[in-house]
Structures are given as C-alpha cells and as structure tokens.
Design a protein around this motif. Structure first.
Motif, PDB file in Angstrom:
ATOM      1  N   UNK B 174       0.847  -1.193   0.000  1.00 48.49           N
ATOM      2  CA  UNK B 174       0.000   0.000   0.000  1.00 48.49           C
ATOM      3  C   UNK B 174       0.885   1.246   0.000  1.00 48.49           C
ATOM      4  N   UNK B 175       0.688   2.162  -0.932  1.00 45.96           N
ATOM      5  CA  UNK B 175       1.479   3.396  -0.924  1.00 45.96           C
ATOM      6  C   UNK B 175       1.280   4.146   0.387  1.00 45.96           C
ATOM      7  N   UNK B 179      -5.248   4.933   1.309  1.00 45.72           N
ATOM      8  CA  UNK B 179      -6.215   4.121   2.024  1.00 45.72           C
ATOM      9  C   UNK B 179      -6.263   2.706   1.477  1.00 45.72           C
ATOM     10  N   UNK B 180      -6.447   1.740   2.395  1.00 39.91           N
ATOM     11  CA  UNK B 180      -6.490   0.335   2.031  1.00 39.91           C
ATOM     12  C   UNK B 180      -7.571   0.060   1.001  1.00 39.91           C
ATOM     13  N   UNK B 186      -4.213  -6.824  -6.499  1.00 38.84           N
ATOM     14  CA  UNK B 186      -2.856  -7.352  -6.597  1.00 38.84           C
ATOM     15  C   UNK B 186      -1.950  -6.696  -5.561  1.00 38.84           C
ATOM     16  N   UNK B 187      -2.111  -5.368  -5.418  1.00 41.29           N
ATOM     17  CA  UNK B 187      -1.290  -4.637  -4.454  1.00 41.29           C
ATOM     18  C   UNK B 187      -1.612  -5.092  -3.036  1.00 41.29           C
ATOM     19  N   UNK B 188      -2.898  -5.267  -2.767  1.00 39.04           N
ATOM     20  CA  UNK B 188      -3.320  -5.670  -1.428  1.00 39.04           C
ATOM     21  C   UNK B 188      -2.798  -7.072  -1.106  1.00 39.04           C
ATOM     22  N   UNK B 189      -2.878  -7.968  -2.078  1.00 43.51           N
ATOM     23  CA  UNK B 189      -2.370  -9.330  -1.888  1.00 43.51           C
ATOM     24  C   UNK B 189      -0.877  -9.291  -1.593  1.00 43.51           C
TER      25      UNK B 189
END
Lengths: 199, 199
Positions: B174-175, B179-180, B186-189
């Motif tokens: 997460x940058x 916010x999540x 893909x980024x969250x995984x």
C-alpha cells in the motif's frame, strides 16, 4: 542530486512544445540520449533549417522559402478570388484537390475565445488590406467547420459584408462516401440547410 | 505541391521520436515555425548538448558528464551494496529519498517480451561482471513493480541465486498515505504477503 544540466535544459526546451508534458519530455530526452549521434544531429539541424530557410509569404502567409510563396508567384493563378484558411496545411489540403485556381490568405490560426486568441493575433488586417486594393471579387472563407472556425468566419463576415465583394463559405455536410445514418445531428442539420437544386 | 523540403525533413525527424505521430509532429513543427528564432535555437542546441556532454557511466550506466557518474565517484558510498534499477531517472528518484548509500546499476530498460526486448539488450552482463569482482555483498532489485519489472527481477534472481550474495527485492504494498480500500487486489495481496513483524 538532480538531472545533469544538459538534460535539464533539454527537458525544459521540450516541455515548451505543444502537447509535450513532463512525462513525454522525459521519454523523448531519454530516447535522444540513447539514439545515434547522427539521428539527434539530424533533428537539431532540421529545427535550425526550418527556422532559417522557411518563412511566411509576405502576401498570403502561406509557408515559403522565398519572400512570396509558390502560389502567389504563379502568374496562372486568378488574383480575383481569395480562399481564406486557418493554417498553411489547409493550403496544402486544398491544393491537393486541384479544384481551386485563385490565391490564398492564411490567418495563422482561428479566433479561440477560450484560449485567449482574439482577432488581433490573426492576419485579418493584412487580409482587409489586400481587399482594399480592388482586385479581389470573391472571398471564400474556408476556416474549419468547428466552433473556432465558425466564430472566425462570422467575424470575417462582419468585416467584409458591405464591401463590393462576394463572400462565400465552404459547404458543410455529409462527407463524400459516408452513410447518412452515421452523420452526427449537427452535420445532418447543416446538410439539409445547405441543400441544392438537383439538376 | 507538398510541404517545402525543410518542413518535410523536420516532420520526418519528429515522427521518429517516441509518442510523436504525424499529427503531433505537425503541431510541433508549426509551433517551431511560429516561435522565436531564439527558442528554436535553444531546443536544437539542447539536443546537441545532451548528446555531446552526457553519456552513460562506464561502471553503472547512470547518466554522467564524466566517465564515471557522481555516485560512483563518491568515496563515501558503500560499494558492497548495489541497487539495480531500470532507468537513470530511477536513480534520481531513489537519491531523492536520501535512504540509500550504496552504488547503483542501471539496466537501461527492462525485459519486455511483448516489445521484443530480451535480456541481451540490457546491461545484465555488465552487472554480473561487477558481481564477479567480490566486493558486492547485497544486490537490491529495484526494477518497477509492473510486469516487465517483475520478469526482469525473476531473470536476475535466476542468474544471481547461488552466488554468495544477498539478493533482495524492494517491497510492494500500500502506498504510504493511501487508504487500504483504494488499493487494487494485486497490491493488497502483495501487501499481505510482504507483512512484517510489528515491534
């Protein structure tokens, strides 16, 4: 640490070009860094040449390598009809059709209120000056069929109306070879409005 | 009638640039025709300068005005850690963080199978040569987190794995400040996969 000076200078120069933002400037700069010295030199030379060897015709503002452009210099052209266009590339487009034998007048733009381009930035005074000499009998307004082109045409109409000169506007309508059903409403409305006798 | 020679040459040179099609080339060429001679000269000079004064560092392929770039020349930098990036601009981005004190290796691209860019076009042999000298203890692979960057990272991993060198990849996740709920799947995984102990 920032980019080395020569790169910063190039990025700044590129970003001044129309349609080139910081991202495209970077992409082009890194391309130039990686390409052959010869290709980069050619581009630089082409920029210098275009400024040194090309200018605007002093009569009609078409592009020219001499004081007068090839069209204005051609004694076979009819000086009594002037076709008014926005850009030198429009001259080229009309010349390609081979169906116009008069002279041109290039405005070098169109009135664009939203971009702050008023009539004083265009070559309109120069057009009026040409008309005042009495040779011209017809002015064909061939500015684009978009909003700016129409505003410009309306402005010219106001200035020329009342003079002993025939003032015409190129036709808007269904493009040749195109189907009626695909025309947008404005074009179709114009096509109906501009209908002609069928002989 | 076609465009005058100098203009044709400029259009051709412009169209060779990345992201510049015939339309943008025309727009830029006419802009240059109308702008001041000084501005056009500056652009041409900047192109020549960037080719004559800038080159790639012979060690790390960062941009440099000398044989070795400022980072490679700095005796305070730690030569035992090399951060591998795709482009010179990535060096700049990492330098701006101020949180890396090692050296760099710029691949000058990423493996891009769809565009026909294979590993042989990148500065990978040169990286392996640097590693073979025994000073380097860690290689941080900081290629982009996109498909090409990941393919490149995987390729480097295959080549370096087995050598007595620590091989790491910069984190994806997460940058910071974001916010999540807005992160893509893909980024969250990746962020979950790359989770760390919370002290």
């Amino acid at each position: 640490m920032t980019y080395a000076k020569p790169l910063t200078m190039l990025l700044q120069a590129l970003e001044r070009l129309p349609g080139i933002g910081p991202r495209s400037a970077e992409r082009i700069a890194f391309y130039l860094l990686r390409t052959s010295r010869e290709e980069a030199r050619q581009l630089a030379q082409a920029i210098v040449d275009v400024k040194e060897r090309l200018r605007f015709c002093t009569l009609c503002f078409n592009l020219s390598e001499a004081d007068r452009c090839p069209v204005c210099q051609d004694p076979a052209r009819d000086p009594s009809i002037i076709c008014v266009v926005e850009e030198p590339k429009d001259v080229l487009a009309i010349e390609k059709t081979g169906s116009f034998r008069g002279l041109y007048h290039v405005l070098l733009g169109a009135i664009a209120p939203l971009e702050g381009v008023g009539p004083e930035l265009l070559k309109i005074d120069e057009l009026l000056h040409r008309l005042s000499e009495g040779t011209v009998q017809e002015v064909i307004v061939a500015t684009d069929a978009d909003k700016d082109g129409e505003i410009t045409a309306a402005h010219l109409s106001k200035l020329i109306r009342g003079k002993p000169i025939r003032l015409t506007r190129i036709a808007s309508g269904i493009p040749v070879g195109s189907h009626l059903e695909y025309a947008d409403q404005a074009t179709l409305a114009r096509a109906l409005e501009g209908r002609r006798e069928l002989f």
